[in-house]
Write a protein that holds these residues in place. Structure first.
Motif, mmCIF file in Angstrom:
data_model
loop_
_atom_site.group_PDB
_atom_site.id
_atom_site.type_symbol
_atom_site.label_atom_id
_atom_site.label_comp_id
_atom_site.label_asym_id
_atom_site.label_seq_id
_atom_site.Cartn_x
_atom_site.Cartn_y
_atom_site.Cartn_z
ATOM 1 N N GLY A 1 -53.759 53.299 -67.825
ATOM 2 C CA GLY A 1 -54.655 52.965 -68.931
ATOM 3 C C GLY A 1 -55.521 54.078 -69.469
ATOM 4 O O GLY A 1 -56.288 53.865 -70.412
ATOM 5 N N VAL A 2 -55.434 55.283 -68.914
ATOM 6 C CA VAL A 2 -56.246 56.396 -69.415
ATOM 7 C C VAL A 2 -55.656 56.898 -70.731
ATOM 8 O O VAL A 2 -54.448 57.104 -70.846
ATOM 9 N N GLU A 3 -56.528 57.119 -71.715
ATOM 10 C CA GLU A 3 -56.091 57.595 -73.026
ATOM 11 C C GLU A 3 -56.611 58.992 -73.349
ATOM 12 O O GLU A 3 -56.002 59.711 -74.140
ATOM 13 N N ASN A 4 -57.755 59.364 -72.774
ATOM 14 C CA ASN A 4 -58.346 60.677 -73.021
ATOM 15 C C ASN A 4 -58.776 61.308 -71.709
ATOM 16 O O ASN A 4 -59.375 60.627 -70.865
ATOM 17 N N ILE A 5 -58.469 62.576 -71.545
ATOM 18 C CA ILE A 5 -58.904 63.318 -70.356
ATOM 19 C C ILE A 5 -59.621 64.578 -70.817
ATOM 20 O O ILE A 5 -59.101 65.347 -71.629
ATOM 21 N N VAL A 6 -60.825 64.782 -70.293
ATOM 22 C CA VAL A 6 -61.592 65.994 -70.555
ATOM 23 C C VAL A 6 -61.520 66.861 -69.303
ATOM 24 O O VAL A 6 -61.808 66.388 -68.198
ATOM 25 N N ILE A 7 -61.112 68.108 -69.468
ATOM 26 C CA ILE A 7 -60.862 68.999 -68.329
ATOM 27 C C ILE A 7 -61.847 70.153 -68.348
ATOM 28 O O ILE A 7 -62.123 70.738 -69.400
ATOM 29 N N GLY A 8 -62.353 70.474 -67.193
ATOM 30 C CA GLY A 8 -63.177 71.672 -67.031
ATOM 31 C C GLY A 8 -62.639 72.489 -65.876
ATOM 32 O O GLY A 8 -62.282 71.938 -64.833
ATOM 33 N N MET A 9 -62.551 73.792 -66.063
ATOM 34 C CA MET A 9 -62.063 74.650 -64.986
ATOM 35 C C MET A 9 -62.518 76.079 -65.224
ATOM 36 O O MET A 9 -62.895 76.451 -66.333
ATOM 37 N N SER A 10 -62.466 76.869 -64.179
ATOM 38 C CA SER A 10 -62.800 78.287 -64.303
ATOM 39 C C SER A 10 -61.552 79.067 -64.694
ATOM 40 O O SER A 10 -60.562 78.505 -65.159
ATOM 41 N N HIS A 11 -61.569 80.395 -64.509
ATOM 42 C CA HIS A 11 -60.535 81.240 -65.093
ATOM 43 C C HIS A 11 -59.218 81.244 -64.315
ATOM 44 O O HIS A 11 -58.173 81.435 -64.903
ATOM 45 N N ARG A 12 -59.231 81.013 -62.995
ATOM 46 C CA ARG A 12 -57.987 81.103 -62.229
ATOM 47 C C ARG A 12 -57.002 80.023 -62.652
ATOM 48 O O ARG A 12 -57.271 78.828 -62.544
ATOM 49 N N GLY A 13 -55.858 80.433 -63.162
ATOM 50 C CA GLY A 13 -54.826 79.511 -63.582
ATOM 51 C C GLY A 13 -55.079 78.857 -64.922
ATOM 52 O O GLY A 13 -54.302 78.009 -65.367
ATOM 53 N N ARG A 14 -56.149 79.260 -65.603
ATOM 54 C CA ARG A 14 -56.523 78.591 -66.856
ATOM 55 C C ARG A 14 -55.457 78.773 -67.937
ATOM 56 O O ARG A 14 -55.133 77.836 -68.672
ATOM 57 N N LEU A 15 -54.906 79.958 -68.040
ATOM 58 C CA LEU A 15 -53.880 80.193 -69.061
ATOM 59 C C LEU A 15 -52.644 79.333 -68.796
ATOM 60 O O LEU A 15 -52.013 78.827 -69.732
ATOM 61 N N ASN A 16 -52.313 79.164 -67.529
ATOM 62 C CA ASN A 16 -51.170 78.328 -67.174
ATOM 63 C C ASN A 16 -51.442 76.868 -67.537
ATOM 64 O O ASN A 16 -50.574 76.174 -68.069
ATOM 65 N N VAL A 17 -52.666 76.423 -67.266
ATOM 66 C CA VAL A 17 -53.041 75.049 -67.636
ATOM 67 C C VAL A 17 -53.037 74.893 -69.155
ATOM 68 O O VAL A 17 -52.550 73.892 -69.689
ATOM 69 N N LEU A 18 -53.569 75.892 -69.865
ATOM 70 C CA LEU A 18 -53.574 75.836 -71.327
ATOM 71 C C LEU A 18 -52.162 75.723 -71.884
ATOM 72 O O LEU A 18 -51.890 74.918 -72.782
#
Length: 1025
Positions: free
Chosen positions: A288-305
């Motif tokens: 049932g989740v429709e929106n997810i807000v993500i916060g993270m630091s720099h390690r792996g951020r480009l991969n997540v993006l």
């Protein structure tokens, strides 16, 4: 759980003695029957014997060894048993259940006739030991170098069991609990019991949940954990996991090949994060989740993006190559930009189950964990605007590092908000990318606790420790976390134990500080190699399948790389749907009137000053509200609190959301606001502003006392304000002095967020400020710091024509120190009555809240012509208030022009009256930044012969002086009124402390300031030589 209740006495009288004295079989003999340190995850943990061991003779209870039950407790238990045998109703229900489970079946079953109650209790303790401490034996470290002491209570020998007991059948009972003890298998061998416990708790996932006080939640987890045989993933599912792991790994390899010397803080060593997150999102969408807000630091951020949020790969590659500024769009602005591994984005992502989920990755600075409360605040705002009452459609996910999760205080400040009514988001999923080293700091130097996640135990959050090399275990833990969050609406932690293959970043040399670790890493296969080998060996995939996926991924990466060379941003990425139509600094926004129709003011004024008939407020509060109603009815003497309430109420009736939070804001630090009133007989609460309109949404006006936090709560409100521009979001410090507890938020987000990340916010920060003898920690909101961070140019006067002025749009924020209730009313309403958003820093008053001269007439709030508050552009905020003595446009007889800001004006005016200083003009600079050049020049022209003085109550090295002086000099130069040397300073001398702690000294300093400002002689001390 009946056996726990029944055993509580035994635990007090007997178990404590055993665990303290250590008189188990293993302790007495000096060795363990089952050497735990050498055990690994196998189908059986003990050597199988050819036949079952002999059944020992039953021992009378009164003769049981003191190693477990001392004489007193064994006699007590024997007496209870005899009483139960005579009449089961003569003992407590819990003991009745205990004896029915153990004594009855054991006596009637020939195979169990030798089992004693002592052994039954020991078995239950063994099960509990695995539930409590099994994670200590789990295989979590992919490198195999972590040294952990395995608790001895996981050794059956600790309880006196030997090899001969392995194939004995034991009666465990049928209990009202889930998991292992819930099955209809009351009789099991010791071998089966321990094998099941090892499989459940000592594999690639270590579960910590027994600190949770809620039985239902523990039972739910036991059902998930203690399954007889975990359901394996299907072949199709494993190919999806493999594909996602290949994308994660190939992305890092590709960047490393194309930009060998670039810092990118890659995910090598933790690549399983990506398939774990994707599977978590898929499962969340199914739930049932429709929106997810993500916060993270720099390690792996480009991969997540790139792989999770789906930021275009060509854009990421373009940013690596230097990037280009966006073109071909009117009114587009780019700001100063930021490094690529700080940027955010958003995307609607299809899920494996055929649904869509909106992902937002919040931009963040290098200050680790600072983004945490921002994400939570933004999530809460999404829940409000989407009417997500159950908090199941919008979810926050925070990705942490091991060092920062344990070390940064804002982590706990954020966790602490999770259960507060006006801050909860229905649970946050925390993922820790556990590198087992923080930059160059080993865990033993970086934290005092066993795990970096131990802080989360304060919230009763379950913690799933997982081996980062086992991708299926990571996926399972992530899916389980999503299910927990959607079921119990509370926080949960997934701790992925992994490593950094190339150190802190790609140009670092990790062998300097962790040589042993990196010697192992150098020859250690990555997670993809391990998983490919596993699938090939089991026949789940073929080599051709793997090559096909690898070639497809590499082909797409190369295509995107080629496209990145010509990539230019054609569309703004900074606005969500709510922000459509709002202007950038490069687009002219019209100035709007902030006055309100008189009848609306009267109507809402009466509503917010009238209490229900049957309500019983404190008598002092009752009088306050009676006085407020009189202000509305007469239209005179409106004070600060009423002006603020009118601003809130009129914004509400215009359809805007208003939210105010901070320490003690409901009453107000200085007992002035009283936005929430308490019935003195029933304790019932009543908020007048929550009843401005019929059927008003319960959260449309929210006022909430916060936890005793600045960093976390200000970050929360900042995130909340970023979601929708049609809201007035305010954070108030208890005293302005305390705002420096949130300095990171001011420096990294509020003052520079728009320039770096193109994210606008209209957050209002109220900082009580003023020198009234309360000492160095209750006087100054550090006005100078906010002005020092203001970006308006001190030597260039911008376009100031009212129809062309974009000065306030181009600035980074506004800093005001207002002196009248009506001006406070207008500056609050101005936040929403324009087509852009800027943060507003307010030096809010303390003694002006009740000052007899600090009053406004209701006519100064309305939009009718013909009163002092109205000018040719309507009723609005006054950036500068001229002298009230009705001076003409040219006053050559005025000998001194005193410019000031804030409450010192009233003290100067009082001194001026006492000395009949009619030849001194006092002007109030209400808006300090951006600087009102046009209005300052108007006053300089009005008083051509006046000595120019800046007066403040702060020390010379604090307050507004250092900011005002160069800008005032620029204005003076433009109208030929001299230079910076002609500005005279009146105020306290430079000081290390903001104020004196001696009241007598304060009074003396204050008297000297106002007297000097009004002295008949010229002020000889120049401001700047």
């Amino acid at each position: 759980m009946a056996w726990i209740r029944a055993g509580s006495c035994l635990r007090k009288l007997a178990i404590r003695k055993t665990l303290q004295q250590g008189r188990s079989y293993a302790a007495r003999t000096g060795h363990s029957v089952f050497p735990l340190q050498n055990q690994r995850f196998h189908s059986s943990v003990f050597k199988s014997g050819p036949e079952s061991g002999p059944v020992p003779r039953s021992v009378p209870l009164s003769r049981l060894s003191d190693s477990f039950l001392d004489g007193t407790s064994s006699v007590y238990l024997e007496e209870l048993q005899r009483a139960w045998e005579t009449d089961p109703n003569s003992v407590d229900e819990s003991w009745d259940n205990f004896f029915r489970n153990f004594v009855g079946p054991a006596a009637s079953s020939p195979g169990l006739s030798g089992q004693t109650i002592q052994e039954s209790m020991k078995l239950l303790l063994l099960v509990r030991a695995y539930q409590f401490h099994g994670h200590m034996k789990a295989k979590l470290d992919p490198l195999g170098i972590e040294q952990r002491l395995i608790p001895e209570d996981l050794d059956p020998g600790f309880y006196g069991f030997g090899e001969s007991d392995l194939d004995r059948e034991f009666f465990l009972g049928v209990w009202r609990m889930s998991g292992f003890l819930s099955e209809n298998r009351p009789v099991q061998t010791l071998r089966a019991i321990t094998t099941r416990l090892e499989q459940a708790y000592c594999g690639s996932i270590g579960y910590e949940y027994m600190h949770i006080a809620n039985r239902d939640r523990c039972n739910w987890l036991r059902d998930k954990i203690e399954t007889p045989s975990p359901t394996p993933y299907s072949s199709e599912r494993r190919q999806v996991i493999l594909s996602r792991l290949i994308w994660s790994t190939q992305f890092e390899n590709f960047l490393a090949t194309k930009w060998t010397a670039a810092k990118r803080f890659g995910l090598e060593g933790g690549e399983t994060l990506i398939p774990g997150m994707k599977e978590m999102f898929d499962r969340s969408a199914d739930l049932g989740v429709e929106n997810i807000v993500i916060g993270m630091s720099h390690r792996g951020r480009l991969n997540v993006l790139g792989n999770v949020v789906r930021k275009p790969l060509r854009q990421i590659f373009s940013e690596f190559s230097g990037g280009t500024k966006p073109i071909d769009e009117a009114g587009l602005y780019t700001g100063t930009g930021d490094v690529k591994y700080h940027l955010g984005t958003s995307y609607d992502r299809p899920t494996r189950g055929g649904k869509h989920i909106h992902l937002s990755l919040v931009a963040n600075p290098s200050h680790l964990e600072a983004v945490d409360p921002v994400v939570i605040g933004k999530t809460r705002a999404k829940q409000y605007y989407s009417n997500d009452v159950d908090r199941t459609k919008n979810m926050g996910i925070l990705i942490h590092g091991d060092g920062s999760f344990a070390g940064q205080g804002v982590v706990y400040e954020t966790l602490h908000l999770s259960g507060l009514p006006n801050y909860t988001t229905g649970g946050t999923i925390h993922i820790v990318v556990n590198n087992q080293v923080a930059f160059t700091t080993d865990p033993k130097s970086g934290r005092s606790s066993q795990y970096c996640t131990d802080v989360a135990k304060a919230l009763d959050a379950p913690i799933f420790h997982v081996n980062g090399d086992d991708v299926e275990a990571v996926v399972h833990a992530c899916e389980l976390a999503a299910e927990w969050r959607q079921t119990f609406h509370s926080d949960v932690v997934v701790d992925i134990t992994c490593y950094r293959r190339f150190g802190h970043n790609e140009i670092d040399e990790p062998f300097f500080t962790q040589p042993k670790m990196y010697k192992v890493i150098k020859s250690h296969p990555n997670a993809l190699e391990i998983y490919q080998k596993q699938l090939l060996e089991t026949g789940q995939v073929t080599k051709e399948d793997i090559d096909r996926i690898q070639n497809k991924v590499l082909s797409i990466l190369n295509e995107e790389f080629v496209a990145s060379k010509d990539y230019t941003t054609q569309k703004r990425d900074w606005l969500s749907n709510y922000w459509a139509g709002f202007k950038s600094p490069e687009q002219l926004s019209r100035i709007r009137n902030t006055g309100v129709q008189p009848e609306i003011l009267k109507n809402v004024g009466k509503t917010i000053t009238t209490l229900p008939e049957n309500f019983n407020p404190h008598r002092a509060v009752k009088k306050i509200f009676a006085d407020r109603l009189k202000m509305i009815e007469t239209g005179e003497g409106v004070d600060w609190a009423v002006a603020e309430a009118l601003a809130f109420a009129t914004l509400l009736v215009e359809g805007n959301h208003v939210r105010l939070s901070g320490q003690d804001v409901e009453r107000g630090t200085f007992s002035h606001r009283h936005s929430v009133i308490h019935d003195q007989e029933t304790g019932e609460r009543y908020c007048p502003l929550a009843h401005v309109m019929k059927n008003q949404h319960p959260e449309m006006f929210t006022v909430s006392n916060s936890s005793l936090s600045e960093f976390g709560v200000l970050g929360f409100e900042l995130g909340y304000s970023m979601e929708n521009p049609n809201s007035l979001v305010l954070w108030e410090a208890q005293f302005g002095d305390f705002s420096n507890g949130a300095q990171v938020m001011f420096d990294q987000f509020l003052s520079s967020g728009e320039a770096k990340w193109l994210r606008q916010t209209g957050l209002v920060v109220l900082l009580p400020h003023g020198y009234d003898g309360q000492g160095p920690e209750h006087s100054s909101a550090r006005l100078e710091r906010f002005l020092q961070m203001s970006d308006d140019n001190p030597v260039v006067i911008p376009e100031m024509d009212p129809t062309l002025r974009t000065q306030i749009q181009a600035c980074n924020w506004q800093v005001v120190n207002v002196t009248t209730p009506s001006n406070y009313f207008h500056v609050l309403r101005r936040q929403l009555h324009r087509e852009f958003r800027k943060p507003l820093i307010v030096m809010s008053p303390k003694n002006l809240l009740r000052h007899k001269e600090c009053k406004s007439n209701l006519s100064e709030f309305d939009d009718e012509k013909g009163h002092p508050g109205y000018d040719k552009q309507g009723t609005k905020f006054k950036r500068l208030i001229k002298d009230y003595n009705r001076h003409s446009d040219l006053e050559e007889g005025i000998r001194r022009l005193v410019l000031c800001s804030g409450k010192v004006y009233y003290e100067l005016d009082e001194q001026r009256k006492s000395v009949d200083g009619k030849d001194v003009a006092i002007c109030r600079v209400e808006q300090l930044s951006p600087f009102p050049y046009d209005l300052i020049q108007r006053e300089l022209k009005r008083y051509p012969n006046a000595e120019i003085v800046w007066c403040q109550e702060e020390p010379m090295n604090m307050g507004a002086f250092a900011y005002i002086a160069p800008r005032l000099a620029t204005a003076m130069k433009a109208v030929d009124r001299g230079s910076i040397q002609d500005i005279k300073y009146v105020g306290r001398a430079p000081s290390a402390a903001t104020a004196t702690g001696f009241y007598g000294v304060h009074v003396k300093e204050h008297s000297e300031i106002v007297q000097k400002a009004m002295q008949p002689e010229p002020i000889t001390t120049p401001a700047l030589a």
